[in-house]
Structures are given as structure tokens and as C-alpha cells.
Design a protein around this motif. Structure first.
Motif: not given
Length: 262
Positions: A46-68
Motif C-alpha cells: 500500500s506504499s511505495l517504500a513497502g512495495a520496493c522492499r518487497e520487490y527487492l526482497q531486502s529490508e536494507r533499502s534506504h529511502l533517500v528522497s521522498r514525496l508527499d
């Protein structure tokens, strides 16, 4: 694309279509409007950060830039701590330049630098709203607006935020009398923001706002790193391309030609 009241549940296929760069160091995503960056109670997809972590299969991805939620464009993830540290340090040292594309109400005739401090709008019914202030709690803020094309009713503009205050681009646009198209909070009636929170997008709101989100897109980020500059670009999302075609008379080819000169 299973819809929710505040957006949707991302599918892996959708996410793949939004990915612009995927290498050993970063994942660059062209975020669509109406999708939140941060995880929500509706699960990882339901969120971009969550979807990307699922896609990468990694909890180590760091959100550098974000948007509302309503802003589209560049969202950058670092895949490891060293890359995250380098990018975050550049942000902290203000060695990052950002360029946004906005569609403004009215005709902005010339490049305009807004140098006006921002602070809480104590007169607003919305506690999160900021406004230009010259007393009380405030922070220095500067934004440059450059018209790229106008038909009198709307202006396609390049926006360069020199500082990074909350809602800076939107608050400064309102200050110079050219609020961003579709802005529920800094547009023609801040009550639309509360109406939207209560009832979502309705026919009543659609009669006032010509698009269902504020027309603001994070187009380019340039990081000034020790090893040299790193540039990230996210093309305009389709809803803004369609708005430019239908309301500014700009064909896709003409729009691309304008943006290529930036």
C-alpha cells in the motif's frame, strides 16, 4: 490496481513500470500521484517504500528522497548503507539541486524569485498549512519559478527550490498569486482539503479543481558527490502530460521538446 480510499495497492507489474534505474547502488522510481511513500496499516504493497522492499526482497533499502502523496516524480532508494550515507550527506550539506515541474494557475510572465520566510498559518483552519510570515515562528525560504509555456489561463513552469521548507513550492506559488493547479490546500479554497479528507474526490470538488491532485512533479535531482555529479530524472507522469495536451494545447512532442531544453 486494487483501489483503496487513499490510493491503491501496488502490483509488482505496476512497480516494474515505474522503475527508471535499478543497479547495484540505487533504485530510482517515478512515483505516480496518490501513492504514499511511507508504509501504512494496509500492508507493504500500500506504499511505495513497502512495495520496493518487497520487490527487492531486502529490508536494507534506504529511502533517500521522498514525496508527499499527491506529488509525482523522483523517489530514490539506496540499496546499501554506504550509498545511503553519501547521498544523505549531500542532502545535509545542501549539495543537491532539485528541479520540479508545476502547472500554475494564470499567466506567469517572467522568471520570479520568491524570497519570503515561511511559518505556520495561524489563520488557517488546517493546522499543517504554512504561509509567508515576517514575524513569529518562521524560516527563510527561497523558490525560483521560470515559465516554460503559457496560454494565459495556465503556465507550465520550472521550479527550483533553493531551500527545502515544508510545502514551500505550494505556499510560495500562492503568495505570488499563481497557485498550483489542483491544490486543495493552497488553491482557491482550503476547505476543499478538509472535504477531501472527509469524503474523498467528489463531483463537488471536481467542479472547482480541474485535476484530482496538485500538478507538481519532481523532475530532476543532481547530487554533487566527491566522485562527481549524479543526475536523476523522472519524466512527467501521464496525467500531467494529458493535462498539458487538453488544457495547454501542448502535444506530447512539443512538451518533450520543452523539457529537453532544461
Amino acid at each position: 490496481m486494487p483501489a483503496t480510499e487513499w490510493g491503491w495497492l501496488v502490483t509488482p507489474e505496476e512497480l516494474e513500470n515505474w522503475i527508471l534505474q535499478d543497479d547495484d547502488h540505487v533504485l530510482l522510481v517515478n512515483k505516480p500521484a496518490l501513492l504514499v511513500c511511507h508504509p501504512s496499516k494496509n500492508g507493504p504493497w500500500s506504499s511505495l517504500a513497502g512495495a520496493c522492499r518487497e520487490y527487492l526482497q531486502s529490508e536494507r533499502s534506504h529511502l533517500v528522497s521522498r514525496l508527499d502523496r499527491e506529488t509525482s516524480g523522483i523517489v530514490l532508494f539506496a540499496k546499501h548503507r554506504l550509498k545511503s550515507r553519501h547521498l544523505q550527506m549531500a542532502l545535509e550539506r545542501r549539495k543537491v539541486s532539485k528541479t520540479y515541474i508545476a502547472i500554475l494557475e494564470g499567466e506567469l510572465k517572467e522568471e520570479t524569485l520568491v524570497d519570503a520566510p515561511l511559518g505556520p498559518d495561524t489563520q488557517s483552519i488546517v493546522h499543517s498549512k504554512n504561509t509567508v510570515r515576517h514575524d513569529g515562528r518562521r524560516q527563510d525560504a527561497q523558490t525560483r519559478y521560470t515559465p516554460l509555456y503559457t496560454n494565459g489561463r495556465y503556465t507550465l513552469a520550472k521550479v527550483d527550490p533553493i531551500t527545502g521548507r515544508k510545502h514551500q513550492i505550494r505556499a510560495h506559488a500562492l503568495h505570488i498569486g499563481h497557485h498550483i493547479v489542483g491544490d486543495k490546500l493552497y488553491g482557491p479554497d482550503e476547505g476543499l482539503f478538509l472535504d477531501f479528507i472527509e469524503d474523498g474526490w467528489t463531483e463537488a470538488i471536481a467542479k472547482v479543481l480541474p485535476i484530482n491532485r496538485h500538478a507538481l512533479h519532481a523532475y530532476r535531482m543532481v547530487f554533487d558527490l566527491e566522485d562527481g555529479p549524479e543526475t536523476y530524472i523522472a519524466p512527467l507522469t501521464q496525467d500531467l502530460v494529458d493535462f498539458c495536451s487538453q488544457n495547454l494545447g501542448l502535444s506530447t512532442e512539443s512538451l518533450e521538446e520543452i523539457l529537453q531544453k532544461l
